[in-house]
Design a protein around this motif. Structure first.
Motif, PDB file in Angstrom:
ATOM      1  N   GLU A 395       2.231   6.135   2.379  1.00  0.00           N
ATOM      2  CA  GLU A 395       3.067   4.997   2.757  1.00  0.00           C
ATOM      3  C   GLU A 395       2.264   3.697   2.718  1.00  0.00           C
ATOM      4  O   GLU A 395       2.776   2.649   2.322  1.00  0.00           O
ATOM      5  N   ASP A 396       0.984   3.760   3.151  1.00  0.00           N
ATOM      6  CA  ASP A 396       0.131   2.576   3.103  1.00  0.00           C
ATOM      7  C   ASP A 396      -0.055   2.106   1.670  1.00  0.00           C
ATOM      8  O   ASP A 396      -0.001   0.903   1.375  1.00  0.00           O
ATOM      9  N   TYR A 397      -0.281   3.053   0.750  1.00  0.00           N
ATOM     10  CA  TYR A 397      -0.464   2.691  -0.649  1.00  0.00           C
ATOM     11  C   TYR A 397       0.814   2.078  -1.221  1.00  0.00           C
ATOM     12  O   TYR A 397       0.772   1.115  -1.998  1.00  0.00           O
ATOM     13  N   LYS A 398       1.971   2.642  -0.862  1.00  0.00           N
ATOM     14  CA  LYS A 398       3.243   2.091  -1.341  1.00  0.00           C
ATOM     15  C   LYS A 398       3.443   0.664  -0.822  1.00  0.00           C
ATOM     16  O   LYS A 398       3.886  -0.222  -1.563  1.00  0.00           O
ATOM     17  N   TYR A 399       3.109   0.464   0.445  1.00  0.00           N
ATOM     18  CA  TYR A 399       3.263  -0.863   1.057  1.00  0.00           C
ATOM     19  C   TYR A 399       2.368  -1.886   0.349  1.00  0.00           C
ATOM     20  O   TYR A 399       2.797  -2.993   0.004  1.00  0.00           O
TER      21      TYR A 399
END
Length: 441
Positions: A395-399
């Motif tokens: 999720e951090d990478y997507k954000y």
């Protein structure tokens, strides 16, 4: 369905007989044509320019350079066979003009070249654009800079002291000038003092002035900077560098609203609004005994924080083009736009020196550029590498990826959000929602 468009404005400078015979054909093709001598065209606005280049232009090129730089659009040179053979004409035309034509005209080719020049000017955002933003304006349309301008508009009419804080190169003096310009004191002096740039033994005299004979070398009375600012605004830059002894004198002035020149005991009333700026942590300086706490509270009645350039998403490209125009006259070169690689490199750079660093890199790029556009290498950014990020959740990478995509597209299309949304393949409402989610604008 026919699309109605505004006339394309063509300015013809130093027209010859061949030019005058060409003008009716151009008007019939939809050009709104005006013409005149170089010293008479003034500040006429145009979308494309046509200039008949003559030998005296090459001998004294400053007027031609100034016209092209001021107009901020594309120009085409018209050359007679005799001028074409002159020495250095090729270098001058390649540097300052989009294209050239030799006399007599090939009408079809002229129309094609004018159309290409107009298209290039429009692509670079130059058509019908006013490019004379004053240097004292806080330029930009990012969310932080808009909020800063809104805050300054609220604080400017007050008489309270203001402490301006922020990293070096973020425009603290520009903020101070904006506060002065929007205040009731705008018609009175704005006096800026860099407290860290004046030798310590001269600061007292510079701030408060001195009487004749007050010390060795004082051959005449000197009015200090504070007194010079009477009725206006006094800006104390790098206030954290002011020696402790002078801090006490400044505090006394802020309390009593009067000064005494060195060598005199006669008080002089002075009415000024005081703005101070610093990039150091004054609270830490107070803890170390390097800054007076009572002076801190006198200066820090209201506070403004400037914005680091790395947080001004979408402003970098616009500021770079602004500096390209500003420094073109200084470097003697035509204002240049930036390649896609240069824009990408600027978007990824961390800008530790903030706006001052950007200005210096653009100045360097104007000097080094060999083509019509400034490359990443000309800016000294060709070796920039992305900083490795620590491992994180998916999720951090997507954000991060989503935010980076928004920032990248804003660097290229900050002036047209519909195009920016289309480039990302989302609707305009979705694009606005993403900007709000990431607090970018």
């Amino acid at each position: 369905m026919l699309e109605t468009t505004a006339p394309r404005r063509l300015l013809v400078v130093e027209p010859c007989d061949d030019c005058h015979r060409l003008l009716p054909r151009l008007r019939a093709a939809g050009w709104d044509v005006s013409s005149g001598a170089l010293d008479a065209v003034g500040h006429g606005i145009c979308d494309v320019g046509l200039l008949r280049l003559q030998p005296f232009h090459l001998e004294r090129p400053e007027a031609v350079k100034e016209l092209i730089s001021r107009s901020g659009t594309e120009w085409i040179a018209v050359l007679s066979p005799e001028v074409l053979r002159l020495q250095n004409v090729g270098d001058f035309v390649c540097e300052w003009f989009f294209d050239f034509h030799t006399l007599p005209f090939d009408v079809s080719r002229v129309q094609v070249t004018l159309g290409r020049a107009f298209g290039m000017a429009r692509l670079r955002g130059k058509v019908a654009a006013q490019v004379n933003e004053p240097e004292h304006e806080l330029l930009g349309d990012s969310r932080p800079i808009r909020e800063l301008r809104k805050l300054l508009a609220k604080l400017a009419p007050t008489e309270s002291p203001i402490l301006i804080r922020g990293d070096s190169g973020t425009g603290k003096e520009l903020v101070a000038k904006t506060l002065h310009r929007q205040s009731q004191r705008h018609a009175k002096p704005f006096i800026a003092i860099n407290c860290g740039a004046i030798p310590e033994h001269l600061i007292q005299s510079e701030l408060f002035g001195h009487e004749k004979g007050a010390f060795t070398g004082a051959h005449q009375r000197k009015v200090g900077r504070i007194e010079t600012a009477h009725g206006g605004t006094l800006f104390l830059d790098e206030i954290g560098d002011l020696p402790m002894e002078l801090q006490a004198n400044l505090l006394r002035f802020l309390q009593e609203k009067q000064i005494e020149r060195v060598g005199s005991s006669q008080p002089i009333p002075v009415d000024v609004r005081v703005l101070a700026a610093t990039h150091v942590n004054l609270e830490a300086a107070i803890e170390k005994g390097l800054f007076r706490e009572d002076l801190y509270y006198r200066l820090n009645v209201l506070q403004v924080m400037t914005v680091p350039l790395r947080e001004r998403h979408g402003d970098i490209g616009m500021l770079a083009n602004h500096f390209s125009r500003v420094y073109s006259q200084e470097t003697g070169r035509r204002p240049r736009s930036f390649t896609e690689d240069a824009l990408d490199a600027m978007g990824k750079h961390g800008w530790p020196g903030n706006v001052r660093e950007l200005a210096n890199r653009v100045r360097r790029g104007l000097v080094l550029a060999e083509g019509r556009q400034i490359e990443a290498a000309d800016l000294g950014l060709q070796t920039e590498q992305a900083t490795a990020l620590p491992m994180a959740t998916l999720e951090d990478y997507k954000y991060r990826a989503e935010r980076q995509a928004l920032c990248d597209v804003l660097h290229r299309h900050s002036d047209n959000l519909s195009v920016a949304a289309r480039m990302l393949g989302v609707s305009r409402p979705t694009f606005y929602r993403l900007l709000h989610k990431h607090q970018i604008r």
